[in-house]
Design a protein around this motif. Structure first.
Motif: not given
Length: 1023
Positions: A858-877
């Motif tokens: 579960a923690a890994a899912v949230f960390l990957v989500s945070l990284l994606l959001l930082f990189y693309f600033e898109s909740f769709v991504a």
């Protein structure tokens, strides 16, 4: 970045060479062992208190110690086993506790309790770690006096072996120890007014060396010694006991003085002959392979010094498994690298690109080894497995970089005006490559907080893989572009163009299929997700579950318990039949046996012990089949002997966690009698569970006891007290060591004893002669009653409560389904009032590990989500990639189910890694889009077509690099096999999901977003 790389080309390449050389040097200097160093949070306190009954032992010794130990800060649980005259308390702490400090606190707590305990209590406090079992076991056999064999092992082998660096302890088991015996009949002593106690006191007084002062005379200082030593058998015989008018009474006049051996309550054998066994334990940070090599180099010298006819053999060698596992991992790395190189060449047709990868891969692994050395880690089954599992990911980073560089060079060749160079192409990959690598690395971060067995073992693997990925990223960003700029030629670009024709044939249908899916994005997403959720859910309900991966260690432990009270000679006779079964098994190479002892060197009852059976290398049956065969034949040929077979690693983990059996049903209650009656009923129920074998009801009685009860009034008339009677009886029955004689470095005891005829039969005990204070003699029967009491069962306690464990092992069945049937069987048992049931064993450890790994997931899912959001600033991504990642994770259960692989902690690690690896592919895809929010169907299709080749190459390389581990090639690879299968299954689903489902999902989410934006406002809405 391009300019910086060009400016520092020489220094960067030199740094690359230095790092690789330093890593190569570290590889040959890192310690090598079976497991990583793990501080198991457990302290064992062993207590010996003579031969007192179990109930008295519990009340007077164990409970007071439990109260003291429970008060230590950080203690999470206690588990006690109490038997006649001995007990062991297992003290558990939180994972991550300072176990050196915990051991000191435990020792202080026991010392504080000693004044309140009965006299004569001795204890040992020891930390539990993987070195409790020997790293090397030697057997000394031959037609030689057992005393000489024991003396040789104690006086010559032990000192030489203990001098080897990394040796923590050398235990010598078996053989016989010499002693002098003074055998006197109390009836012969009585006319002289002597007793056995007088004889003991006289011998003690006649064997003294005392410093009586100092003397200064004529400028010299002398130490004045009063030296009266007994040195030989003759000197013992000539010792004066008493002077009478008729002359001097010497020991030899009233007693038989002889050289003999000490009473033996243990026995060790090897290859069917009595033997002396030497167990060598290593320090936690020792190099197992180097240590064993050093000791074996000394065996030639030791063999030359051994008594004539004696032979030294090895019955256990941990380095064999370590080196075999290292060799299989090495082969997996080489095979994986070759397959990865083949994929690279197939797609790009460039030998120079393949050579760049061939140079960088070993450099990355060597640099990883250098970091392991800095972190004081070792090369073991987990770190080596981590390197093997990381090969695909390491090559993946390099391939992605080199593929992108080649693509840009191909474009420049078609259009020379764009002026793109290798360096410029590499600079474009900086951001996506860093992001994709971080997606995998962040998955490992939560493991830093994982405790339990899973954390202890797999943190080392996570650290190794993270280090390899960091170095891979560094080399891919810096070294690969520099080498590509210098080495690539026009011919390489031409060859890549030819190789690209295959991708052109794939690209066209890919565009058509993706166009079709994007045209009906919502329906496509629903169907894809529905199919995978149904398949994954079905597989999840069917997949088997376990704890640690099963592996063939090349040997196993056979624990046995003979009927209660059976004598050592009779137990030995029974076990000779077992040895015949083992010797006649063609798969067995050698074995050793301990009776009254255990492999770890601890003492047990005289009717208990273990074998270690070493199997042949090369072609033979699997270890599970061999264990089943031997177990069945022993059950048929030696009824009444309880046995358990288990591989050493599982036995070790069980001992370290104090829960040695996979299945354990714990019955708690305040009335031990009720629990004792209930346990056989529960055991009978468990015997009906398919796949559950070696069911033990927890009731393990000791042998019968001969109870001497003093009649106080009769004793008082004779002038005796119960204590005086007990003291004299102890000397008459067991003898008393009065003193010792020095024979060089060896100390030989002098035992004062009575003739065997007076003490070897139950009926003779009443005729034992006691001496009253006034000197008259009387038989024991005059002042005491002698009865036989049935043997008492061991008493088990957990967290200060009595309980009875009913245990079993598994054969041909996974732990999860077996536990479901166990629970169902227990539901049919009517529990008496006040009795409750808990489930322990390795199943409990499995549940703790699974819970911890679920939190990591579960923690890994949230960390990957945070990284994606930082990189693309898109909740769709974020939503798109995370959905694809979770669907890929569901496919892992399908892969495990199809391959018949258990969901254990290794597979759970692979499941978690799938998050990062598939997330990495998702980042590669999204990085090709200028804007995730604005991307239309055409952009989504073009991004997929552009990333088709690198994504396929990455997935194929990762799958092929992991395939040797997934196939379980070589000894030791079984530990990482579930992890490899999980990752491969995740990639097989993850690649099409990233290429097809991710763009479709983005289109569907953007469509939903646009519909919401375009929806008409109600009349009341603000304009």
């Amino acid at each position: 970045m391009t300019g910086w790389l060009k400016t520092h080309t020489r220094s960067l390449l030199f740094a690359f060479v230095l790092l690789a050389a330093g890593g190569l040097l570290a590889v040959f200097n890192l310690p090598v062992g079976l497991f990583p160093h793990i501080d198991f949070p457990r302290i064992a306190v062993s207590v010996e208190a003579g031969d007192r009954p179990a109930q008295e032992m519990e009340a007077q010794v164990i409970r007071p110690l439990e109260a003291r130990l429970r008060a230590i800060p950080g203690v999470t649980g206690l588990r006690s086993t109490v038997s006649r005259g001995s007990g062991e308390i297992s003290v558990s702490f939180n994972w991550g506790s300072d176990m050196v400090a915990a051991a000191l606190q435990a020792e202080a707590a026991v010392n504080a309790a000693v004044p309140d305990l009965p006299a004569g209590v001795v204890f040992e406090v020891r930390r539990m770690d993987p070195t409790i079992f020997p790293v090397l076991g030697l057997a000394i056999t031959g037609p030689v006096d057992p005393v000489k064999l024991r003396d040789y092992a104690d006086q010559q082998m032990r000192p030489l072996i203990a001098a080897s660096a990394g040796v923590a302890d050398v235990q010598v088991l078996g053989g016989q120890q010499k002693e002098f015996q003074v055998v006197a009949d109390p009836a012969r002593l009585a006319p002289l007014g002597l007793s056995v106690e007088d004889l003991t006191a006289a011998l003690t007084a006649n064997n003294q060396v005392t410093g009586v002062g100092r003397l200064e005379d004529r400028h010299r200082l002398y130490l004045v010694l009063s030296e009266d030593r007994l040195t030989t058998l003759a000197s013992i015989r000539d010792s004066v006991i008493k002077a009478t008018p008729a002359g001097l009474v010497r020991v030899g006049d009233i007693a038989e003085v002889r050289a003999s051996v000490a009473p033996q309550w243990t026995r060790a054998t090897a290859e069917g002959r009595d033997a002396v066994l030497v167990n060598i334990r290593q320090t936690p940070d020792a190099d197992s392979v180097a240590l064993i090599k050093d000791i074996k180099s000394k065996i030639t010298v030791l063999q030359a010094q051994a008594p004539a006819g004696a032979k030294i053999t090895t019955f256990y060698d941990q380095s064999e498994l370590v080196t075999a596992a290292a060799a299989s991992v090495r082969d997996s790395i080489l095979l994986g690298a070759l397959l990865a190189g083949g994929v690279l060449f197939f797609f790009l047709r460039s030998w120079r690109l393949t050579l760049i990868v061939a140079l960088m891969l070993p450099a990355v692994l060597a640099s990883t080894a250098l970091l392991l050395g800095v972190l004081n880690m070792s090369l073991n089954m987990m770190t080596l497995g981590g390197m093997a599992a990381a090969v695909g990911l390491v090559v993946d980073d390099m391939v992605v970089m080199l593929e992108h560089v080649m693509r840009r060079l191909q474009e420049a060749r078609r259009d020379p005006t764009n002026g793109v160079s290798a360096m410029a192409g590499a600079a474009e990959m900086f951001r996506p490559l860093v992001g994709s690598t971080l997606a995998t690395i962040v998955v490992f971060l939560p493991l830093a907080f994982l405790g339990g067995v899973a954390g202890g073992f797999f943190k080392a693997l996570a650290v190794t893989m993270s280090a390899a990925l960091v170095f891979s990223l560094l080399f891919s960003l810096v070294v690969a572009p520099v080498l590509a700029e210098r080495w690539l030629r026009d011919r390489d670009i031409e060859q890549a163009e030819k190789g690209g024709r295959f991708m052109e044939r794939l690209s066209a249908p890919y565009r058509r299929w993706l166009t079709w899916l994007l045209g009906r994005a919502g329906l496509a997403v629903a169907v894809i997700a529905g199919v995978l959720v149904l398949a994954g859910g079905l597989a999840y309900t069917q997949v088997q579950t376990g704890f640690m991966p099963k592996m063939d260690e090349g040997g196993f432990v056979l624990d046995y318990v003979a009927p209660p009270g059976m004598s050592l000679p009779e137990t030995d006779r029974l076990l000779r039949q077992v040895e015949a079964v083992i010797r006649s098994t063609p798969d067995v190479e050698s074995y050793s046996r301990r009776t009254g002892l255990a492999l770890g060197g601890t003492f047990t009852e005289a009717n208990e012990g273990d074998f270690f059976v070493k199997l042949k290398t090369g072609k033979r049956r699997g270890i599970e089949k061999v264990m089943t065969d031997i177990r069945g034949r022993i059950a048929a040929e030696t009824p009444g002997l309880e046995i358990e077979t288990i591989q050493l690693m599982e036995d070790l983990i069980g001992d370290l966690t104090a829960v040695p059996q996979p299945i354990e049903v714990k019955l708690f209650g305040n009335d031990p009698a009720v629990l004792a009656q209930l346990a056989p009923t529960v055991a009978k129920k468990l015997e009906g569970v398919k796949g559950l074998i070696e069911v033990v009801d927890g009731e393990r009685p000791a042998g019968d006891a001969l109870v001497i009860t003093t009649r106080r009034e009769a004793a008082a008339v004779e002038g005796l007290t119960p204590q005086a009677i007990s003291s004299q009886v102890a000397t008459l029955i067991g003898g008393t060591e009065a003193s010792q004689v020095s024979e060089g470095e060896k100390r030989v005891g002098i035992r004062v004893w009575t003739p065997p005829a007076l003490r070897n039969r139950v009926e003779s005990y009443g005729r034992l002669l006691l001496r009253a204070p006034d000197g008259h003699m009387l038989p024991l029967s005059r002042v005491a009653d002698i009865t036989i009491a049935q043997g008492q069962a061991q008493i088990m306690r957990e967290n200060l409560q009595p309980f009875v464990p009913v245990t079993g092992r598994l054969q041909g069945r996974d732990m999860g389904s077996a536990m479901r049937d166990v629970r169902a069987a227990m539901a049919t048992v009517a529990l008496p009032s006040g009795v409750r049931v808990e489930y322990g064993g390795l199943y409990a450890e499995q549940q703790k590990s699974f819970q911890g790994l679920a939190l990591v997931f579960a923690a890994a899912v949230f960390l990957v989500s945070l990284l994606l959001l930082f990189y693309f600033e898109s909740f769709v991504a974020v939503a798109g990639v995370v959905s694809v990642v979770l669907l890929s994770a569901l496919s892992v259960f399908v892969g495990l189910w199809v391959t018949g692989t258990e969901l254990d902690i290794s597979a759970m690690m692979g499941l978690t890694m799938v998050l990062g690896i598939v997330g990495e592919l998702g980042i590669f895809y999204l990085a090709e889009l200028k804007s995730v929010q604005q991307a239309g169907a055409a952009e989504l299709i073009e991004a997929g077509a552009a990333r088709l080749r690198p994504i396929l190459m990455s997935a194929l390389i990762a799958i092929l690099a992991l395939s040797p581990l997934a196939l379980g090639l070589g000894r030791g690879s079984e530990l990482q096999r579930p992890l490899a299968i999980a990752i491969i299954a995740g990639l097989l689903a993850g690649v099409p999901l990233v290429l097809f489902a991710l763009p479709t999902l983005i289109a569907a989410l953007r469509g939903m977003s646009r519909r919401r934006e375009a929806s008409p406002r109600s009349p009341g809405d603000p304009s």
